[in-house]
Design a protein around this motif. Structure first.
Motif, PDB file in Angstrom:
ATOM      1  N   GLY A 174       0.781  -1.231   0.000  1.00  0.00           N
ATOM      2  CA  GLY A 174       0.000   0.000   0.000  1.00  0.00           C
ATOM      3  C   GLY A 174       0.809   1.275   0.000  1.00  0.00           C
ATOM      4  N   ARG A 175       2.116   1.177  -0.204  1.00  0.00           N
ATOM      5  CA  ARG A 175       2.922   2.406  -0.215  1.00  0.00           C
ATOM      6  C   ARG A 175       2.579   3.257  -1.428  1.00  0.00           C
ATOM      7  NH1 ARG A 175       7.145   4.871  -2.611  1.00  0.00           N
ATOM      8  NH2 ARG A 175       7.548   3.152  -4.045  1.00  0.00           N
ATOM      9  N   GLY A 176       2.318   4.521  -1.172  1.00  0.00           N
ATOM     10  CA  GLY A 176       2.110   5.481  -2.249  1.00  0.00           C
ATOM     11  C   GLY A 176       3.315   6.399  -2.347  1.00  0.00           C
ATOM     12  N   LYS A 177       3.061   7.662  -2.577  1.00  0.00           N
ATOM     13  CA  LYS A 177       4.162   8.621  -2.659  1.00  0.00           C
ATOM     14  C   LYS A 177       4.864   8.718  -1.307  1.00  0.00           C
ATOM     15  CE  LYS A 177       1.976  11.320  -6.293  1.00  0.00           C
ATOM     16  NZ  LYS A 177       1.239  12.557  -6.625  1.00  0.00           N
ATOM     17  N   THR A 178       6.186   8.843  -1.369  1.00  0.00           N
ATOM     18  CA  THR A 178       7.005   8.798  -0.155  1.00  0.00           C
ATOM     19  C   THR A 178       7.994   9.950  -0.158  1.00  0.00           C
ATOM     20  OG1 THR A 178       6.823   6.395  -0.083  1.00  0.00           O
ATOM     21  CG2 THR A 178       8.613   7.389   1.188  1.00  0.00           C
ATOM     22  N   VAL A 179       8.142  10.607   0.994  1.00  0.00           N
ATOM     23  CA  VAL A 179       9.127  11.673   1.149  1.00  0.00           C
ATOM     24  C   VAL A 179      10.183  11.195   2.135  1.00  0.00           C
ATOM     25  CG1 VAL A 179       9.538  14.066   1.785  1.00  0.00           C
ATOM     26  CG2 VAL A 179       7.353  13.420   0.745  1.00  0.00           C
ATOM     27  N   VAL A 180      11.451  11.285   1.737  1.00  0.00           N
ATOM     28  CA  VAL A 180      12.574  10.918   2.606  1.00  0.00           C
ATOM     29  C   VAL A 180      13.354  12.192   2.919  1.00  0.00           C
ATOM     30  CG1 VAL A 180      14.597   9.444   2.900  1.00  0.00           C
ATOM     31  CG2 VAL A 180      12.711   8.678   1.441  1.00  0.00           C
ATOM     32  N   PHE A 181      13.497  12.504   4.197  1.00  0.00           N
ATOM     33  CA  PHE A 181      14.221  13.701   4.616  1.00  0.00           C
ATOM     34  C   PHE A 181      15.643  13.351   5.046  1.00  0.00           C
ATOM     35  CE2 PHE A 181       9.879  15.318   5.245  1.00  0.00           C
ATOM     36  CZ  PHE A 181       9.991  16.533   4.581  1.00  0.00           C
ATOM     37  N   THR A 182      16.590  14.138   4.546  1.00  0.00           N
ATOM     38  CA  THR A 182      17.994  14.001   4.948  1.00  0.00           C
ATOM     39  C   THR A 182      18.448  15.300   5.606  1.00  0.00           C
ATOM     40  OG1 THR A 182      18.839  14.800   2.835  1.00  0.00           O
ATOM     41  CG2 THR A 182      18.470  12.427   3.043  1.00  0.00           C
ATOM     42  N   ARG A 183      19.540  15.216   6.346  1.00  0.00           N
ATOM     43  CA  ARG A 183      20.036  16.401   7.048  1.00  0.00           C
ATOM     44  C   ARG A 183      20.814  17.312   6.114  1.00  0.00           C
ATOM     45  NH1 ARG A 183      23.045  14.777  12.229  1.00  0.00           N
ATOM     46  NH2 ARG A 183      20.893  14.410  12.885  1.00  0.00           N
ATOM     47  N   THR A 184      21.543  16.743   5.155  1.00  0.00           N
ATOM     48  CA  THR A 184      22.428  17.546   4.317  1.00  0.00           C
ATOM     49  C   THR A 184      22.095  17.383   2.843  1.00  0.00           C
ATOM     50  OG1 THR A 184      24.093  15.792   4.069  1.00  0.00           O
ATOM     51  CG2 THR A 184      24.287  17.244   5.997  1.00  0.00           C
ATOM     52  N   LYS A 185      22.544  18.362   2.057  1.00  0.00           N
ATOM     53  CA  LYS A 185      22.357  18.323   0.602  1.00  0.00           C
ATOM     54  C   LYS A 185      23.136  17.154  -0.004  1.00  0.00           C
ATOM     55  CE  LYS A 185      23.916  22.529   0.568  1.00  0.00           C
ATOM     56  NZ  LYS A 185      24.380  23.885   0.171  1.00  0.00           N
ATOM     57  N   LYS A 242       4.449  15.477  -7.767  1.00  0.00           N
ATOM     58  CA  LYS A 242       3.007  15.721  -7.652  1.00  0.00           C
ATOM     59  C   LYS A 242       2.233  14.989  -8.741  1.00  0.00           C
ATOM     60  CE  LYS A 242       3.324  20.233  -5.401  1.00  0.00           C
ATOM     61  NZ  LYS A 242       3.060  21.683  -5.531  1.00  0.00           N
ATOM     62  N   ALA A 243       2.812  14.931  -9.945  1.00  0.00           N
ATOM     63  CA  ALA A 243       2.132  14.289 -11.062  1.00  0.00           C
ATOM     64  C   ALA A 243       2.232  12.771 -11.019  1.00  0.00           C
ATOM     65  CB  ALA A 243       2.703  14.809 -12.387  1.00  0.00           C
ATOM     66  N   GLY A 244       3.050  12.229 -10.100  1.00  0.00           N
ATOM     67  CA  GLY A 244       3.192  10.781  -9.995  1.00  0.00           C
ATOM     68  C   GLY A 244       4.237  10.189 -10.916  1.00  0.00           C
ATOM     69  N   LYS A 245       4.962  11.035 -11.662  1.00  0.00           N
ATOM     70  CA  LYS A 245       6.036  10.510 -12.520  1.00  0.00           C
ATOM     71  C   LYS A 245       7.193   9.986 -11.670  1.00  0.00           C
ATOM     72  CE  LYS A 245       4.898  13.696 -16.282  1.00  0.00           C
ATOM     73  NZ  LYS A 245       5.353  14.844 -17.093  1.00  0.00           N
ATOM     74  N   LYS A 246       7.382  10.607 -10.519  1.00  0.00           N
ATOM     75  CA  LYS A 246       8.323  10.121  -9.506  1.00  0.00           C
ATOM     76  C   LYS A 246       7.517   9.874  -8.243  1.00  0.00           C
ATOM     77  CE  LYS A 246      12.167  11.091 -11.930  1.00  0.00           C
ATOM     78  NZ  LYS A 246      13.192  10.107 -12.308  1.00  0.00           N
ATOM     79  N   ASP A 247       7.697   8.719  -7.608  1.00  0.00           N
ATOM     80  CA  ASP A 247       6.899   8.434  -6.412  1.00  0.00           C
ATOM     81  C   ASP A 247       7.710   8.527  -5.128  1.00  0.00           C
ATOM     82  OD1 ASP A 247       8.415   6.165  -6.807  1.00  0.00           O
ATOM     83  OD2 ASP A 247       6.815   4.765  -6.294  1.00  0.00           O
ATOM     84  N   ILE A 248       8.984   8.929  -5.242  1.00  0.00           N
ATOM     85  CA  ILE A 248       9.836   9.115  -4.063  1.00  0.00           C
ATOM     86  C   ILE A 248      10.520  10.464  -4.192  1.00  0.00           C
ATOM     87  CG2 ILE A 248      11.778   8.206  -2.721  1.00  0.00           C
ATOM     88  CD1 ILE A 248      11.199   5.494  -4.234  1.00  0.00           C
ATOM     89  N   LEU A 249      10.435  11.272  -3.146  1.00  0.00           N
ATOM     90  CA  LEU A 249      11.082  12.582  -3.136  1.00  0.00           C
ATOM     91  C   LEU A 249      12.068  12.624  -1.982  1.00  0.00           C
ATOM     92  CD1 LEU A 249      10.968  15.398  -4.575  1.00  0.00           C
ATOM     93  CD2 LEU A 249       9.546  16.139  -2.660  1.00  0.00           C
TER      94      LEU A 249
END
Length: 476
Positions: free
Chosen positions: A241-252, A289-296
């Motif tokens: 059931g995973r949909g769009k996912t955001v992964v946060f990192t500390r550094t660039k 947002k458009a779903g072309k990429k599902d991981i940000l």
């Protein structure tokens, strides 16, 4: 209750209905009637609960269905991503009226933004730096502002924009209608409100029985090893059931490295961080947002601008610095009343940070469970199918780094090949042809050494003097 019940004009009710937005959220139910009455408001609610329409609909209705050209409303936001998002929401609400909304922010050329202002845009959504820049060049006038909004005011404080906000307030009429919205309300923001607002009403749209974290978000915290995080994340990304996912990192740098790693493993990831120019950041956000990429993959610079309703998972690759940042990161999921999952990795060295966050948010997880990519509880906690590995079957083999030639090798001469020379250093300075072969100590040309394929290799164009041992008379 519907927006029509809140006395919102029918053209805006119809515009929102085209996107399935029909029933207002609690913060909207409480703030819209007061906003329509011209009351100054301090609105406080958790992120993702609909604050934008809480101030946006009264703002648009106050200007009227056919406002005269010229800047009459100003919405100040802390980040570029949030600027774009708020402008899009207001543009949708105003799609059936002549009101024009312009997004004014840094990282983009001035010309297009100035043209929108000159063309008569009535609503400006902008970041403090670019707004003050245009105002100082007399390309933007705020003397006719009727409505002014500060959105995500606490983030303005975090980013050091408080002085800029005061300068913007000073350029607007004292009779303006002012609304301030934020997820948290630190002391300096309250002081700012008292200074620039007229008898504001403070509205908190929260359930008294609800904790500081949103109840529709499942919070999972693991103590993880830094070398195993990529593998753990890759398995979480295969959860049921995973949909769009955001992964946060500390550094660039960590964001850039992780997006490359996940794409190599067969996932479809994009990145948003400070080393990318504005066009690259906007393309990544649009693809997400458009779903072309599902991981940000994102750093905190983008945390407040990711307003996507179908984000199912947020993963904190590294623990945030404080509990407010944790709330804003986790708030990217579970938006608009939906459920979500927030997964946080805590390094051994960051346990003190987690202790403070856990205490401040009353999460009841003082000791996160030690977790590896092979831990059985990882699969059961997050509904990951048994046997999932960290590389999708459609992905190719792992990247193999090309070995670099050692500096100072025998054929490399003195740190590489000269311009115009062959691989043995044979070219002359002008790049034309080979030097004649030098003779050895006996006067004869050196013998050609056989190559790997059996053919004769051309003689080397220079000889060396060995210095490992002193010369003897016999050798001379």
């Amino acid at each position: 209750m519907t927006f029509a019940d809140l006395k919102i004009d029918q053209d805006m009710v119809d515009a929102l209905a085209t996107k399935g937005i029909v029933e207002p959220f609690p913060i909207q139910e409480q703030t819209i009637p007061m906003g329509l009455a011209g009351q100054d408001i301090i609105g406080q609610a958790k992120t993702g609960t609909g604050k934008t329409l809480g101030f946006g609909l009264p703002l648009l209705q106050e200007l009227g269905i056919d406002p005269a050209p010229g800047v009459q409303a100003l919405v100040v936001v802390p980040t570029r991503e949030l600027c774009v998002q708020v402008a899009e929401d207001l543009t949708l609400a105003a799609s059936n009226r002549s009101t024009t909304v312009a997004a004014i922010y840094g990282g983009k050329a001035y010309e297009g933004q100035v043209e929108q202002i000159k063309a008569g845009a009535q609503v400006i959504v902008g970041t403090p730096g670019r707004l003050l820049d245009l105002a100082s060049q007399r390309m933007l006038s705020l003397k006719d502002i009727k409505v002014m909004v500060l959105d995500e005011a606490d983030k303005m404080l975090d980013l050091g924009f408080l002085a800029d906000i005061e300068k913007l307030f000073a350029q607007t009429p004292a009779t303006r209608h002012t609304m301030l919205f934020s997820a948290t309300m630190p002391g300096p923001i309250v002081a700012l409100a008292r200074r620039f607002m007229n008898k504001p009403i403070h509205i908190r749209a929260t359930d008294p029985n609800e904790g500081l974290t949103q109840k529709n978000i499942k919070h999972v915290v693991y103590r993880a090893h830094s070398l195993d995080k990529d593998e753990v994340i890759a398995r979480i990304l295969q959860a049921e059931g995973r949909g769009k996912t955001v992964v946060f990192t500390r550094t660039k740098r960590a964001a850039a490295k992780l997006v490359e790693e996940l794409n190599d493993r067969g996932f479809n990831a994009a990145a948003v961080h400070g080393d990318l120019n504005q066009d690259q950041r906007e393309r990544a956000m649009a693809a997400f947002k458009a779903g072309k990429k599902d991981i940000l993959i994102a750093t905190d610079v983008a945390a407040r601008g990711i307003d996507v309703n179908d984000v199912t998972h947020v993963i904190n690759h590294t623990i945030p610095d404080d509990h407010d940042t944790y709330l804003h990161r986790a708030g990217r999921t579970g938006r608009a009343g939906k459920t979500g999952i927030a997964v946080t990795f805590v390094d051994w060295d960051d346990m003190h940070k987690w202790s403070l966050i856990n205490k401040a948010l009353e999460m009841g997880i003082p000791e996160p469970m030690e977790t590896y990519s092979s831990s059985p509880h990882l699969f059961t906690d997050l509904d990951i199918p048994e046997g999932s590995k960290g590389r999708l079957k459609t992905a190719g083999p792992p990247r193999v780094r090309e070995p670099q030639a050692a500096s100072g090798s025998r054929d490399g001469g003195r740190g590489g090949q000269r311009s115009g020379g062959d691989r043995n250093g044979g070219g002359d300075r002008s790049g034309g042809g080979q030097r004649p072969a030098r003779s050895n100590s006996s006067g004869s040309a050196p013998a050609a050494a056989p190559a790997a394929d059996g053919t004769a290799r051309p003689p080397r164009s220079r000889n060396r003097t060995r210095t490992r041992r002193p010369s003897t008379p016999a050798a001379e």
